[in-house]
Design an enzyme around this catalytic site. Sequence first.
Site, PDB file in Angstrom:
ATOM      1  N   PRO A 109     -13.647 -52.788  53.898  1.00  0.00           N
ATOM      2  CG  PRO A 109     -11.490 -53.706  53.753  1.00  0.00           C
ATOM      3  CD  PRO A 109     -12.778 -53.818  54.527  1.00  0.00           C
ATOM      4  CB  SER A 111     -12.418 -58.042  50.054  1.00  0.00           C
ATOM      5  OG  SER A 111     -13.234 -58.681  50.997  1.00  0.00           O
ATOM      6  CD1 TRP A 112     -16.740 -60.064  51.327  1.00  0.00           C
ATOM      7  CD2 TRP A 112     -18.966 -60.169  51.407  1.00  0.00           C
ATOM      8  NE1 TRP A 112     -17.078 -61.017  52.251  1.00  0.00           N
ATOM      9  CE2 TRP A 112     -18.431 -61.097  52.328  1.00  0.00           C
ATOM     10  CE3 TRP A 112     -20.354 -60.060  51.312  1.00  0.00           C
ATOM     11  CZ2 TRP A 112     -19.245 -61.917  53.121  1.00  0.00           C
ATOM     12  CZ3 TRP A 112     -21.165 -60.873  52.100  1.00  0.00           C
ATOM     13  CH2 TRP A 112     -20.612 -61.795  52.991  1.00  0.00           C
ATOM     14  CG  ASP A 137     -18.931 -49.948  55.758  1.00  0.00           C
ATOM     15  OD1 ASP A 137     -18.866 -51.199  55.719  1.00  0.00           O
ATOM     16  OD2 ASP A 137     -18.631 -49.286  56.776  1.00  0.00           O
ATOM     17  CG  ASP A 154     -26.287 -46.222  60.851  1.00  0.00           C
ATOM     18  OD1 ASP A 154     -26.636 -47.346  60.427  1.00  0.00           O
ATOM     19  OD2 ASP A 154     -26.347 -45.896  62.056  1.00  0.00           O
ATOM     20  CG  ASP A 179     -19.015 -59.522  55.846  1.00  0.00           C
ATOM     21  OD1 ASP A 179     -19.349 -60.427  56.633  1.00  0.00           O
ATOM     22  OD2 ASP A 179     -17.827 -59.303  55.556  1.00  0.00           O
ATOM     23  CE  LYS A 220     -19.660 -60.120  59.682  1.00  0.00           C
ATOM     24  NZ  LYS A 220     -18.297 -60.533  59.366  1.00  0.00           N
TER      25      LYS A 220
HETATM   26  C1  LIG Z   1     -16.444 -57.236  58.480  1.00  0.00           C
HETATM   27  S1  LIG Z   1     -16.529 -55.615  57.831  1.00  0.00           S
HETATM   28  C2  LIG Z   1     -17.015 -55.930  56.173  1.00  0.00           C
HETATM   29  C3  LIG Z   1     -15.902 -56.439  55.311  1.00  0.00           C
HETATM   30  C4  LIG Z   1     -16.303 -56.452  53.837  1.00  0.00           C
HETATM   31  N1  LIG Z   1     -17.283 -57.489  53.579  1.00  0.00           N
HETATM   32  C5  LIG Z   1     -15.114 -56.699  52.941  1.00  0.00           C
HETATM   33  O1  LIG Z   1     -15.016 -57.806  52.412  1.00  0.00           O
HETATM   34  O2  LIG Z   1     -14.298 -55.804  52.748  1.00  0.00           O
HETATM   35  C6  LIG Z   1     -18.016 -55.040  58.570  1.00  0.00           C
HETATM   36  C7  LIG Z   1     -18.426 -53.661  58.133  1.00  0.00           C
HETATM   37  O3  LIG Z   1     -19.751 -53.376  58.586  1.00  0.00           O
HETATM   38  C8  LIG Z   1     -19.851 -51.987  58.715  1.00  0.00           C
HETATM   39  N2  LIG Z   1     -21.062 -51.603  59.462  1.00  0.00           N
HETATM   40  C9  LIG Z   1     -21.383 -51.942  60.737  1.00  0.00           C
HETATM   41  N3  LIG Z   1     -22.552 -51.375  61.086  1.00  0.00           N
HETATM   42  C10 LIG Z   1     -22.993 -50.678  59.999  1.00  0.00           C
HETATM   43  C11 LIG Z   1     -24.137 -49.875  59.739  1.00  0.00           C
HETATM   44  N4  LIG Z   1     -25.079 -49.682  60.675  1.00  0.00           N
HETATM   45  N5  LIG Z   1     -24.260 -49.290  58.530  1.00  0.00           N
HETATM   46  C12 LIG Z   1     -23.307 -49.478  57.573  1.00  0.00           C
HETATM   47  N6  LIG Z   1     -22.202 -50.245  57.764  1.00  0.00           N
HETATM   48  C13 LIG Z   1     -22.034 -50.830  58.956  1.00  0.00           C
HETATM   49  C14 LIG Z   1     -18.569 -51.604  59.409  1.00  0.00           C
HETATM   50  O4  LIG Z   1     -18.288 -50.238  59.225  1.00  0.00           O
HETATM   51  C15 LIG Z   1     -17.555 -52.530  58.724  1.00  0.00           C
HETATM   52  O5  LIG Z   1     -16.876 -51.860  57.694  1.00  0.00           O
END
Ligand SMILES: C[S@@+](CC[C@H](N)C(=O)[O-])C[C@H]1O[C@@H](n2cnc3c(N)ncnc32)[C@H](O)[C@@H]1O
Length: 268
Positions: A109, A111-112, A137, A154, A179, A220
């Site tokens: 959402p 935070s980073w 994202d 994506d 992340d 990550k």
């Molecule tokens: C753990 S959350 C990230 C939290 C973020 N770092 C924060 O602090 O708010 C992981 C994110 O990776 C995104 N994600 C996963 N696969 C993805 C892709 N292929 N392309 C873009 N985003 C992706 C997901 O939609 C999700 O919102």
Amino acid sequence: MFYLRQTFNRHLCRHLSIRFKSIKDTNVWTQSAKCFHLTECMNKTTLKNTSGKSQSSQDWLRRQMNDPYVKKARYNNYRARSVFKLMEMDNKYQILHPSMIVVECGAAPGSWTQYIVKQLKLDAENTYPTGAVIAIDMRAINPIAGAIIMDNMDFTKPLNQSKILHALNGKLVDVVVSDMAPNASGNRDYDSTAIHNLCYSVLQFSLTVLKPISGTFLTKIWAGNDTEKFIHHLNQFFNEVTHLRPDACRADSTESYIMGRYFKGIQT
Ligand SMILES: C[S@@+](CC[C@H](N)C(=O)[O-])C[C@H]1O[C@@H](n2cnc3c(N)ncnc32)[C@H](O)[C@@H]1O
């Protein structure tokens, strides 16, 4: 004074209960909000009205409500607890500085992104106009002042990566962070392979945009059979590779972060 505060708290709690009672479509999130507000008033973390919720949903809610990083994130207006992982790594390794260009994958959402904007000083009166953070994202991200948001996108799709390159307008990048995490299936091997595929996608992109010598890559991972091989590959492109597990990673998670520093560049 004490009496006034007590009376105010009682009124606040009553007000919240009435307001929340009027919410008809109570899903897990509204219930979570309800419990959070009420428990904030009463300084007690108990779950209420969980009937109809699966055991795992209840466990998740209980864990969220008792997690000190969740509380700290709310208190400091961060959108997620994960910010403390980046903060810890940045405090230790001084990854982020004003004027830098940062690409952030998996930003929702946000935070980073909030933290990166602060570290790059993009939120103040644009003191460092050369810096930027591009936050990407698949999901929607609510706007964050100072950040370039590319959401509902994506990252792994070549068309979307060319959109990022277009936004960079030929500029090289100081730091690429990811992340990103796939939706966990519960099968550790399968999930680990899925996240390693994301890591390789970010690495491949990073090799084309990172600044030689100073460029940093941070991603990550969920530990699995491919982790050692991934570290081996990173060593080919970075002079220093470090495997990190910040304190804010959940105890029951296989999550950790791998950082490559001092990009060697690509010899042509
Ligand atoms: C753990 S959350 C990230 C939290 C973020 N770092 C924060 O602090 O708010 C992981 C994110 O990776 C995104 N994600 C996963 N696969 C993805 C892709 N292929 N392309 C873009 N985003 C992706 C997901 O939609 C999700 O919102």
